[in-house]
Design a protein around this motif. Structure first.
Motif, PDB file in Angstrom:
ATOM      1  N   LYS A 165     -25.615  -8.702 -23.081  1.00 10.49           N
ATOM      2  CA  LYS A 165     -26.066  -8.617 -21.696  1.00 10.49           C
ATOM      3  C   LYS A 165     -25.530  -7.298 -21.153  1.00 10.49           C
ATOM      4  N   VAL A 166     -26.430  -6.407 -20.762  1.00 18.82           N
ATOM      5  CA  VAL A 166     -26.034  -5.057 -20.352  1.00 18.82           C
ATOM      6  C   VAL A 166     -25.748  -5.041 -18.851  1.00 18.82           C
ATOM      7  N   ILE A 167     -24.592  -4.443 -18.487  1.00 17.07           N
ATOM      8  CA  ILE A 167     -24.187  -4.344 -17.085  1.00 17.07           C
ATOM      9  C   ILE A 167     -23.967  -2.873 -16.756  1.00 17.07           C
ATOM     10  N   ASP A 168     -24.681  -2.379 -15.771  1.00 14.16           N
ATOM     11  CA  ASP A 168     -24.532  -0.988 -15.348  1.00 14.16           C
ATOM     12  C   ASP A 168     -23.252  -0.859 -14.533  1.00 14.16           C
ATOM     13  N   ALA A 169     -22.289  -0.130 -15.064  1.00 15.94           N
ATOM     14  CA  ALA A 169     -20.997   0.042 -14.400  1.00 15.94           C
ATOM     15  C   ALA A 169     -20.818   1.467 -13.883  1.00 15.94           C
ATOM     16  N   THR A 170     -21.896   2.172 -13.664  1.00 14.04           N
ATOM     17  CA  THR A 170     -21.825   3.539 -13.161  1.00 14.04           C
ATOM     18  C   THR A 170     -21.095   3.573 -11.818  1.00 14.04           C
ATOM     19  N   GLY A 171     -20.124   4.446 -11.713  1.00 11.53           N
ATOM     20  CA  GLY A 171     -19.348   4.571 -10.477  1.00 11.53           C
ATOM     21  C   GLY A 171     -18.292   3.489 -10.314  1.00 11.53           C
ATOM     22  N   LYS A 172     -18.139   2.646 -11.323  1.00  5.01           N
ATOM     23  CA  LYS A 172     -17.174   1.545 -11.240  1.00  5.01           C
ATOM     24  C   LYS A 172     -16.065   1.745 -12.276  1.00  5.01           C
ATOM     25  N   HIS A 173     -15.037   0.908 -12.171  1.00  9.10           N
ATOM     26  CA  HIS A 173     -13.864   1.054 -13.034  1.00  9.10           C
ATOM     27  C   HIS A 173     -13.615  -0.249 -13.789  1.00  9.10           C
ATOM     28  N   ILE A 174     -13.177  -0.095 -15.031  1.00  7.95           N
ATOM     29  CA  ILE A 174     -12.811  -1.257 -15.853  1.00  7.95           C
ATOM     30  C   ILE A 174     -11.347  -1.129 -16.248  1.00  7.95           C
ATOM     31  N   THR A 175     -10.604  -2.214 -16.032  1.00  6.82           N
ATOM     32  CA  THR A 175      -9.190  -2.244 -16.438  1.00  6.82           C
ATOM     33  C   THR A 175      -8.921  -3.529 -17.217  1.00  6.82           C
ATOM     34  N   ALA A 176      -7.767  -3.538 -17.841  1.00  5.79           N
ATOM     35  CA  ALA A 176      -7.291  -4.810 -18.385  1.00  5.79           C
ATOM     36  C   ALA A 176      -6.996  -5.741 -17.223  1.00  5.79           C
ATOM     37  N   GLY A 177      -7.047  -7.049 -17.477  1.00  4.34           N
ATOM     38  CA  GLY A 177      -6.743  -8.017 -16.426  1.00  4.34           C
ATOM     39  C   GLY A 177      -5.313  -7.879 -15.943  1.00  4.34           C
ATOM     40  N   ILE A 178      -5.115  -8.117 -14.661  1.00 10.97           N
ATOM     41  CA  ILE A 178      -3.775  -8.048 -14.074  1.00 10.97           C
ATOM     42  C   ILE A 178      -2.951  -9.248 -14.544  1.00 10.97           C
ATOM     43  N   ILE A 179      -1.666  -9.011 -14.771  1.00 15.66           N
ATOM     44  CA  ILE A 179      -0.750 -10.048 -15.242  1.00 15.66           C
ATOM     45  C   ILE A 179       0.410 -10.138 -14.257  1.00 15.66           C
TER      46      ILE A 179
ATOM     47  N   SER B  34     -15.053  -2.397  -8.170  1.00 14.53           N
ATOM     48  CA  SER B  34     -16.068  -1.646  -7.426  1.00 14.53           C
ATOM     49  C   SER B  34     -15.610  -0.229  -7.118  1.00 14.53           C
ATOM     50  N   ASP B  35     -14.298   0.005  -7.185  1.00 11.62           N
ATOM     51  CA  ASP B  35     -13.727   1.286  -6.786  1.00 11.62           C
ATOM     52  C   ASP B  35     -12.482   1.543  -7.619  1.00 11.62           C
ATOM     53  N   HIS B  36     -11.792   2.614  -7.329  1.00 14.05           N
ATOM     54  CA  HIS B  36     -10.523   2.938  -7.971  1.00 14.05           C
ATOM     55  C   HIS B  36      -9.612   1.716  -7.905  1.00 14.05           C
ATOM     56  N   PRO B  37      -9.078   1.240  -9.040  1.00 15.22           N
ATOM     57  CA  PRO B  37      -8.372  -0.047  -9.060  1.00 15.22           C
ATOM     58  C   PRO B  37      -7.111  -0.100  -8.198  1.00 15.22           C
ATOM     59  N   LEU B  38      -6.566   1.051  -7.814  1.00 18.63           N
ATOM     60  CA  LEU B  38      -5.391   1.048  -6.948  1.00 18.63           C
ATOM     61  C   LEU B  38      -5.751   1.223  -5.475  1.00 18.63           C
ATOM     62  N   SER B  39      -7.038   1.286  -5.194  1.00 17.78           N
ATOM     63  CA  SER B  39      -7.493   1.509  -3.826  1.00 17.78           C
ATOM     64  C   SER B  39      -7.527   0.204  -3.040  1.00 17.78           C
ATOM     65  N   ILE B  40      -7.240   0.290  -1.747  1.00 18.95           N
ATOM     66  CA  ILE B  40      -7.341  -0.905  -0.905  1.00 18.95           C
ATOM     67  C   ILE B  40      -8.799  -1.312  -0.714  1.00 18.95           C
ATOM     68  N   TYR B  41      -9.738  -0.436  -1.060  1.00 17.68           N
ATOM     69  CA  TYR B  41     -11.160  -0.752  -0.923  1.00 17.68           C
ATOM     70  C   TYR B  41     -11.749  -1.379  -2.186  1.00 17.68           C
ATOM     71  N   ALA B  42     -10.986  -1.388  -3.247  1.00 13.96           N
ATOM     72  CA  ALA B  42     -11.507  -1.908  -4.518  1.00 13.96           C
ATOM     73  C   ALA B  42     -11.639  -3.423  -4.483  1.00 13.96           C
ATOM     74  N   LYS B  43     -12.762  -3.910  -4.985  1.00 14.03           N
ATOM     75  CA  LYS B  43     -12.992  -5.343  -5.142  1.00 14.03           C
ATOM     76  C   LYS B  43     -13.217  -5.652  -6.617  1.00 14.03           C
ATOM     77  N   ALA B  44     -12.690  -6.763  -7.038  1.00  8.68           N
ATOM     78  CA  ALA B  44     -12.975  -7.224  -8.399  1.00  8.68           C
ATOM     79  C   ALA B  44     -14.376  -7.812  -8.398  1.00  8.68           C
ATOM     80  N   GLU B  45     -15.306  -7.141  -9.071  1.00 10.81           N
ATOM     81  CA  GLU B  45     -16.676  -7.651  -9.114  1.00 10.81           C
ATOM     82  C   GLU B  45     -16.852  -8.699 -10.196  1.00 10.81           C
ATOM     83  N   LYS B  46     -16.148  -8.511 -11.289  1.00 15.29           N
ATOM     84  CA  LYS B  46     -16.162  -9.509 -12.365  1.00 15.29           C
ATOM     85  C   LYS B  46     -14.759  -9.596 -12.961  1.00 15.29           C
TER      86      LYS B  46
END
Length: 989
Positions: free
Chosen positions: A607-621, A915-927
């Motif tokens: 299943k292809v997901i367009d992540a253009t302009g988005k960020h992927i990180t490891a899950g937070i622990i 949705s944004d830089h993972p350290l940003s207060i504007y970032a939302k976890a989309e998935k």
């Protein structure tokens, strides 16, 4: 006519006569012990739930069934009772009551740490030697109430303590003495998670403490049985003697059913478990216990939702439970879970029949209902030859009814116990229940009669007004009075009417002025007519059930998430590996693992997901959390190494979902800081919707919580009886316990027999480097102290958590090899935190210490990405390293970095799309994805919110309908969710 006027004369003498109870003549069979035969003929006899004899005969003598069948030879001098048109059923059995037992009174003041008894087990709450017969007193009044519900026998016990002693099986025979009534004085052994109210011994103070105590008790009993203890212990002797009795464990909820079964499994004991009525939420797990459930049917009433503001405070789970609970018996039956029904848990036993009918309306078969009240409890108690059926040789415990016992219209006439008759309703009186209409002095009236064969009640209505009605019924005559419609006067109309055929009432009405009118009332409907005339919409409402989700509350899934093949395209990928941050990069997830990382990846099955302009990180622990647990502290002792948070995982904590919405995929649930040596941790993945045990990491690293400082020395406690009470005392606790553990390990390795001690087993694991310590800490002196104690016993502290003075001892921490899991900028919230600074994490990191940022708070935990960002501001830590504070570094501290914490081919696919830089207060976890399963999706979350609103509105409308139909409702009580922290003392019981 003379008889008629005599009745009117009696009526005019005193209105109070009509309020008196009328006790009709019985069937002609005396209720005292009859040594002759009695034959009940021409009845429909339910010998058992699966065997029914039409026009059969039941022959009894000396309190037992002598014969039953269609062609029974009736001896001479037999008393015969013709039951044409009537039915006979085995009397019911309630195997979980406190019948005849006085509720124990609370004893003692203030906490106590030693047992109050000598010659018994070291814990007061373990009382297997307790014999219920020592405090039993037959209660004829309570027995009569149970007779009306169809019960002929009950198991009773003392409802006090974790191990409560033996229960007795009592026949509800009001006309006998205890020698006959007591079928078995020791038929069961009873257990629970709740302490005795008669002892103030502090331990255990939590459900995980109760579980640990029970496991240790069984180990001690085995050791005692082998003859290894010279001192006599009456509790352990009784426990071993009672082992072959049915073991009845009061759990009270589906979560505790599973916990109780877990304790039983640890020692090969199959409990019969008293449930909570919510087993339907986890049917697969309940079935897997192989336990028989003693099932309360305390269904909640609809809520009064007329006030929109109060209605808005109702949780969806509470609203759902109103519609779901009546279906619990049906669902258990459909899933082949054996159960017995009980009156336990009902505020009023009178609601038992109505709730049973509700369960049947919700799909429970009548055969299963009868089994649950007869053959199942009889079998569990080992009394199948004596109770539960009407087979030859069984006790003559049976019910005589007007028809199908599970029809609302059916009358229960008599309840025979051990061959002795208890009359409920005179079966020779005509049944006149139903609705009637009549006209009197130009006024139209509607009359409803109920309970005519026992205590008749009349309800009179006219022009939407109700009138007080007093009624008496005897010898085919009905007498009743009611007030006139004139509200300015207190005047009564008196009626005396003959019952001709059960469908009409005819006689005379005397008006307040003495004038007489002919009275005639015609029956318009009976209970069965009303049932037949019920609209399909009403029937649908009665059988309605909200969908069950996983978990069964708001934001639960209709189906548990499944692993997918996912291809994220053109993302900014934070690997936390040597590759660093990769721009415009693809990530392929397959079979729950990270399969590929690179550019221009493809997979036909993905299943292809367009992540253009988005960020992927490891899950937070989160290295230090207290969400998702039913209890946090076991503070009854200064060491509780024997307890484990794994026993009390709360798979329905909404904070799990909220954490997923913040990108959190793994947490360590730590024991609290009530004592220097706390309990063992649970390291879990936030697999929302899964069962509690499925949250725990496979091959989970072993951790335990230690604590230092104000909490453990009880600086803010109301009472300070428990050792330690100083920081010096805290050090001595560690030295004492590790010295004992060392001696225990030597004894264990010697090859000689030794008493298994779970607490010592855990501490030995620390000495042998098999279990890691995460220690609550603040002040540098104590941090130094614990490192020295560890070095004295040749092991290392794994992690100092909180560690707000870590910056003072960072070099020593590096030398010892201990990590620091700290708050980003908390300080000054208590005295020992006064020296905390927001540069703490950066200073420890720069000194070479592995540093993590933790939450210790349900709200902060879902914003850990922002907490990590603070270290960029305070101390100039790079963005990459700051992100590692909540991903790779806690994975290292938890010894999980080979599985999670970074994006590397072969690691678990625990990833977050931001949705944004993972350290940003504007970032939302989309998935938020765990092992390839999407447990949080921002778009689906929006859909779920709309669905929740719709479901709540639908349930509110159904509750309003229920109230308008005249059903009772309950007031809304606002609930506040308690957020657990290190110092929380919630027991979880």
């Amino acid at each position: 006519m003379i008889k008629f006027y005599l009745r009117l004369l009696i009526l005019s003498c005193s209105f109070s006569l009509f309020a008196q109870d009328y006790f009709p003549s019985n069937s002609g069979v005396k209720s005292d012990n009859n040594s002759n035969y009695t034959a009940f003929t021409n009845a429909t006899i339910h010998v058992s739930p699966s065997e029914v004899i039409k026009n059969g005969t039941l022959l009894i003598k000396d309190g037992k069934v002598v014969n039953v069948g269609k062609s029974v030879k009736i001896p001479a001098n037999t008393t015969k009772v013709d039951l044409s048109g009537k039915s006979i059923y085995p009397s019911f059995i309630d195997m979980y009551t406190t019948f005849g037992v006085k509720k124990p009174e609370r004893g003692g003041n203030g906490p106590r740490y030693a047992a109050s008894r000598s010659g018994f087990y070291w814990n007061d709450h373990i009382m297997p030697e307790q014999d219920v017969m020592a405090s039993f007193k037959y209660d004829a009044k309570d027995a009569s109430e149970l007779h009306k519900l169809g019960f002929g026998a009950v198991t009773t016990h003392m409802p006090d303590g974790i191990v409560r002693g033996t229960g007795a099986l009592i026949a509800l025979n009001n006309d006998a003495d205890n020698a006959l009534r007591v079928v078995d004085g020791e038929v069961s052994q009873h257990l629970s998670f709740s302490k005795s109210v008669r002892s103030n011994q502090s331990y255990p103070s939590s459900i995980m403490g109760s579980m640990a105590l029970l496991r240790q008790m069984y180990d001690d009993a085995k050791w005692y049985a082998a003859g290894n203890i010279n001192t006599r212990d009456l509790s352990l002797e009784a426990l071993n003697e009672n082992r072959n009795l049915v073991q009845i464990f009061e759990a009270g909820s589906r979560a505790n059913v599973l916990r109780a079964d877990k304790v039983g499994d640890s020692h090969n004991i199959q409990y019969t478990i008293v449930g909570g009525g919510d087993e339907y939420e986890r049917l697969d797990e309940i079935k897997a216990t192989n336990a028989t459930i003693i099932l309360p049917i305390d269904f909640r009433m609809a809520y009064d939702v007329e006030d929109p503001f109060l209605a808005s405070t109702l949780s969806l789970s509470d609203m759902r439970a109103w519609s779901q609970e009546p279906h619990n018996p049906r669902l258990l039956a459909e899933n082949s879970v054996r159960f017995a029904l009980t009156t336990h848990g009902l505020k009023s036993k009178k609601t038992f029949k109505a709730n049973l009918m509700k369960a049947i309306e919700s799909g429970l078969s009548k055969e299963k209902a009868l089994e649950a009240l007869t053959t199942v409890p009889a079998a569990l108690l080992g009394k199948s030859n004596e109770l539960g059926t009407l087979k030859i040789g069984a006790y003559a415990n049976f019910l005589i009814t007007s028809g199908d016992i599970f029809d609302k219209k059916t009358k229960l006439y008599e309840n025979w116990v051990q061959g002795m008759q208890h009359v409920i309703s005179n079966m020779n009186i005509k049944d006149i229940d139903g609705e009637y209409t009549f006209k009197l002095a130009g006024q139209d009236y509607d009359l409803t009669i109920s309970g005519s064969t026992s205590k008749p009640k009349g309800k009179l209505e006219s022009d939407n007004k109700s009138y007080d009605t007093k009624m008496n019924y005897a010898d085919d005559w009905v007498n009743f009075t009611f007030k006139t419609a004139d509200s300015t006067k207190t005047e009564y109309i008196r009626v005396a009417a003959n019952v001709a055929n059960g469908n009409t009432l005819s006689g005379t009405a005397i008006m307040p002025n003495g004038s007489e009118y002919s009275f005639f009332a015609n029956k318009t409907s009976s209970d069965s007519d009303k049932k037949d005339n019920k609209s399909k919409e009403e029937e649908t409402d009665d059988a309605f059930m909200s969908p069950i989700t996983y978990p069964n509350l708001a934001y639960g899934f209709l189906e548990k998430p499944k692993s997918e093949t996912l291809l994220f395209k053109n993302a900014t990928v934070w690997t936390n590996e040597a590759e660093g941050i990769l721009e415009n990069t693809d990530v392929l997830i397959k079979n729950g693992k990270i399969a590929k990382i690179g550019k221009d990846l493809s997979d036909r099955s993905a299943k292809v997901i367009d992540a253009t302009g988005k960020h992927i990180t490891a899950g937070i622990i989160d290295e230090h959390s207290h969400i998702a647990a039913a209890s946090i502290n076991e503070g009854g002792h200064n060491s509780s190494a024997e307890v484990t948070i794994e026993d009390v995982i709360d798979d329905e904590d909404i904070d799990i979902y909220r954490n997923l919405a913040g990108g959190v995929t793994s947490i360590q649930i730590l024991h609290g800081s009530a004592n220097p040596i706390g309990g063992r941790s649970a390291i879990i993945k936030l697999k929302w919707g899964e069962a509690a045990d499925d949250y725990i990491y496979d091959n989970s690293p072993k951790f335990i919580k230690f604590a230092l400082g104000e909490n453990v020395k009880q600086s803010r406690a109301n009472r300070n009886e428990r050792f330690p009470q100083s920081r010096m005392g805290v050090e001595q606790v560690f030295i004492d316990y590790f010295s004992r553990a060392k001696a225990y390990d030597e004894a264990k390795k010697s090859g000689k027999p030794y008493r298994k001690d779970t607490e010592m087993e855990v501490l030995v694991e620390i000495l042998n480097g098999e279990r890691f310590i995460s220690c609550h800490s603040y002040v540098q002196s104590e941090i130094n102290m614990l490192m020295k104690v560890a070095e004295q016993f040749n092991f290392r502290i794994n992690t100092f958590t909180h560690i707000l003075e870590g910056y003072k001892v960072a070099n020593k921490m590096k030398e010892h090899g201990v990590g620091g899991s700290t708050f980003s900028d908390w300080w000054a919230y208590k005295y020992e935190v006064n020296d905390a600074i927001p540069y703490n994490a950066a200073i420890m990191h720069n000194a070479g210490v592995t540093v993590a940022i933790n939450s210790d708070d349900a709200e902060m935990s879902r914003r850990l990405n922002q907490e990590a960002a603070k270290s960029v501001k305070y101390g100039g830590v790079s963005e990459e390293e700051a992100l590692k504070f909540v991903t790779l570094n806690p994975a290292k501290l938890l010894h999980l970095d080979d599985r999670v914490g970074s994006l590397k081919v072969g690691k678990d696919a625990d990833v977050v799309l931001w949705s944004d830089h993972p350290l940003s207060i504007y970032a939302k976890a989309e998935k938020t994805i765990i092992e390839g399963k999407t447990y949080f999706d921002l778009e689906k979350d929006k859909q779920m919110r709309a669905a929740i609103q719709k479901e709540k509105s639908d349930l509110i409308n159904r509750m309003l309908k229920a109230k308008n139909k005249g059903l009772k409702t309950q007031p809304i009580k606002k609930k506040e969710k308690e957020l657990l922290h290190c110092h929380s003392t919630q027991s979880g019981i």
